[in-house]
Write a protein that holds these residues in place. Structure first.
Motif, PDB file in Angstrom:
ATOM      1  N   THR A  72       0.942  -1.292   0.092  1.00  0.00           N
ATOM      2  CA  THR A  72      -0.068  -0.108  -0.085  1.00  0.00           C
ATOM      3  C   THR A  72       0.902   1.238  -0.087  1.00  0.00           C
ATOM      4  N   LYS A  73       0.271   2.199  -0.483  1.00  0.00           N
ATOM      5  CA  LYS A  73       1.004   3.639  -0.497  1.00  0.00           C
ATOM      6  C   LYS A  73       1.401   4.106   0.630  1.00  0.00           C
ATOM      7  N   SER A  74       2.721   4.600   1.206  1.00  0.00           N
ATOM      8  CA  SER A  74       2.968   5.303   2.536  1.00  0.00           C
ATOM      9  C   SER A  74       1.800   6.409   2.760  1.00  0.00           C
ATOM     10  N   GLN A  75       1.479   6.876   3.862  1.00  0.00           N
ATOM     11  CA  GLN A  75       0.700   7.901   4.306  1.00  0.00           C
ATOM     12  C   GLN A  75       1.456   9.278   4.359  1.00  0.00           C
ATOM     13  N   SER A  76       0.655  10.179   3.661  1.00  0.00           N
ATOM     14  CA  SER A  76       1.293  11.357   3.955  1.00  0.00           C
ATOM     15  C   SER A  76       1.534  12.193   5.409  1.00  0.00           C
ATOM     16  N   ARG A 100      12.340   0.408  -3.187  1.00  0.00           N
ATOM     17  CA  ARG A 100      11.393   1.504  -3.088  1.00  0.00           C
ATOM     18  C   ARG A 100      10.256   1.337  -2.233  1.00  0.00           C
ATOM     19  N   THR A 101      10.337   0.206  -1.389  1.00  0.00           N
ATOM     20  CA  THR A 101       9.229  -0.109  -0.309  1.00  0.00           C
ATOM     21  C   THR A 101       9.279   1.004   0.616  1.00  0.00           C
ATOM     22  N   ALA A 102       8.066   1.435   1.140  1.00  0.00           N
ATOM     23  CA  ALA A 102       7.994   2.566   1.987  1.00  0.00           C
ATOM     24  C   ALA A 102       8.263   1.929   3.300  1.00  0.00           C
ATOM     25  N   ASP A 103       8.895   2.875   4.009  1.00  0.00           N
ATOM     26  CA  ASP A 103       9.481   2.608   5.389  1.00  0.00           C
ATOM     27  C   ASP A 103       8.185   2.185   6.153  1.00  0.00           C
ATOM     28  N   ALA A 104       6.907   2.623   6.153  1.00  0.00           N
ATOM     29  CA  ALA A 104       5.881   2.443   7.157  1.00  0.00           C
ATOM     30  C   ALA A 104       5.879   0.783   6.686  1.00  0.00           C
ATOM     31  N   GLU A 105       5.562   0.403   5.348  1.00  0.00           N
ATOM     32  CA  GLU A 105       5.544  -0.969   5.187  1.00  0.00           C
ATOM     33  C   GLU A 105       6.723  -1.977   5.778  1.00  0.00           C
TER      34      GLU A 105
END
Length: 529
Positions: A72-76, A100-105
């Motif tokens: 899922t896209k990282s939250q702003s 490029r995996t978001a740090d949140a995930e």
């Protein structure tokens, strides 16, 4: 404003604690093993269970990745965050992780890991997934995109000689069962070159061949039709009336030409394995190491193709050098072009092109001795013959004469001697002996032969065990380090001028993405004992 609940106690303690001491501290002697483990999911030896005997070692515990869900896209910034316990938070699998995996995930996954061994497990999963993706990309370069092949197959449906342009009067290749002509076909404003396969006898295995699926060592068909042979084409050895006719008699002559079945293949062979062996005597003498490595790579392709056929319950019609086709691969890396051109060592794709469906029927034996000998075998003869034929191929490629009748008739207690010309000679001699062993119980299978060829090509070599006892730990560490070095090599080549990876790199990827220390233990026992 509502505030999130406090973090679980366990997570808070882990965040505030210092790096663990004791087992997680890396001793100097473990640096090599640890470096390999960091890149792969197999924990280093000091974080694993104590090793037991090879036959009783259970698979190592792997961390639980949680359900596989799309990223899922990282939250702003400033967006409300829905807090939940780590056990319920969706986390990506190692195969889904990228740079490029978001740090949140990524953080969700790291919260589920309890030790450095868990991190190593994630990294190994990432590396294996990378090898699989890299292998798929190289295969697409070698064979073309699957979607494009399907479009071509639909475009060629119902076509005949009239829609093809004949590029050469004479065959570009003649196998034991067919002639091949180079033809052109215009698709999306581009002329493509295909092979028109004209079987010498009526082909009864089309249904079988069309159901085999895609494999790098299996000939693929994308079109077929039945039509008069064009007057421009010349069949070698045919009567005079089938040769080129004057244009004024073209129409009358066409009516007298035979009606033949024609199969269209995207792979254009330039010679058979028999042609290659016949013309490589001097190359074998002057560059034995390069030639015998090439022999190993060709034999490996044969074994991989036969494995694919067995999974489809299909047999190879006549496994002999005259029926194995060689196809030029895309241009080799620029750093190898000069060397390979001077030695004529560019590795071709090898294609199996004739098939039959295995149905509880006895396969025709090539000799009376083979028929008598196979009467007492428990395994179906259609499967046993492949091992014998691959053993014979080893002698053929190495320019050593051998008689199938003598081998199966037990007229000699020893197989012909294979001269030791390179580091591959002894291993090929050992493999031939195991494939042609008089005792069926001691004969290796095609799958085992494939593994032996992979070890001959990429190791581990016998000198690995010169100073260290062969153990699963040693072999596991070797696999980890070699996988890491393989991926580093790909990264370095992509940043330089080495060009795109080719067929040999694809074969190497197939090996290292699947091999285990247990397989290596068995193979090295058979090869080096």
């Amino acid at each position: 404003d509502p505030r999130p609940p406090p973090l679980p106690k366990k997570q808070l303690q882990r965040a505030e604690s210092l790096p663990e001491q004791g087992p997680s501290q890396h001793r100097q002697g473990d640096l090599t093993t640890w470096a390999g483990s960091i890149l792969y999911s197999i924990p280093p030896p000091h974080l694993r269970h104590k090793e037991e005997a090879p036959s009783s070692i259970p698979p190592w515990d792997r961390p639980s990745w949680g359900p596989k869900k799309p990223l899922t896209k990282s939250q702003s910034l400033g967006e409300p965050v829905a807090w939940s316990s780590p056990e319920k938070a969706p986390s990506p699998s190692p195969a889904e992780l990228t740079f490029r995996t978001a740090d949140a995930e990524l953080g969700q996954l790291l919260q589920l890991l309890e030790s450095s061994a868990g991190v190593c497990g994630v990294l190994l999963g990432c590396q294996v997934a990378t090898l699989a993706r890299l292998s798929a990309r190289i295969q697409e370069e070698l064979m073309g995109p699957e979607e494009r092949q399907q479009l071509l197959e639909a475009e060629l449906a119902g076509k005949s000689w009239a829609t093809l342009s004949i590029l050469d009067r004479e065959p570009c290749c003649e196998s034991g069962d067919a002639w091949y002509f180079r033809v052109g076909f215009t698709f999306e404003q581009t002329q493509l070159v295909f092979a028109a396969k004209v079987p010498k006898l009526c082909c009864t295995s089309l249904g079988v061949q069309n159901s085999l699926g895609v494999h790098c060592s299996i000939q693929r068909l994308i079109g077929r039709f039945t039509d008069h042979l064009p007057w421009e084409l010349v069949l070698p050895g045919s009567p005079g009336e089938l040769s080129l006719s004057p244009s004024r008699e073209k129409q009358a002559h066409l009516a007298t030409r035979p009606v033949l079945q024609v199969l269209i293949s995207p792979e254009v062979p330039y010679q058979t394995l028999a042609d290659f062996v016949k013309g490589s005597h001097s190359l074998h003498r002057t560059s034995p190491g390069h030639y015998e490595r090439l022999a190993c790579l060709l034999l490996l392709q044969v074994c991989m193709g036969l494995e694919h056929l067995r999974m489809q319950n299909v047999g190879q019609g006549d496994l002999c050098p005259q029926n194995l086709l060689l196809v030029q691969c895309p241009c080799p890396p620029r750093s190898q072009q000069g060397k390979e051109a001077s030695l004529r060592l560019s590795l071709p794709r090898l294609l199996i092109s004739s098939f039959f469906k295995v149905k509880d029927k006895r396969r025709p034996c090539s000799t009376s001795q083979e028929q008598d000998w196979t009467e007492g075998l428990a395994a179906p003869p259609s499967l046993v013959a492949d091992e014998l034929n691959v053993g014979m191929l080893i002698y053929d490629i190495l320019h050593v004469g051998i008689s199938l009748e003598n081998t199966l008739g037990f007229r000699s207690n020893r197989l012909p001697e294979i001269p030791s010309l390179s580091i591959y000679s002894t291993g090929l001699k050992r493999l031939a002996m195991l494939l042609l062993h008089r005792d069926p119980c001691k004969r290796v299978s095609i799958e085992q032969a494939r593994s032996i060829l992979q070890v001959l090509l990429w190791g581990p070599r016998q000198e690995l065990f010169a100073r260290s006892k062969k153990t699963l730990t040693l072999l596991r560490s070797w696999v980890e380090v070699k996988r890491a070095l393989l991926l580093l090599n790909f990264a370095e080549n992509s940043a330089g001028a080495a060009g795109s990876p080719g067929l040999e790199e694809w074969l190497c990827c197939q090996y290292f993405k699947e091999v285990t220390e247990h397989t290596l233990y068995q193979v090295t026992q058979a090869l080096y004992t």
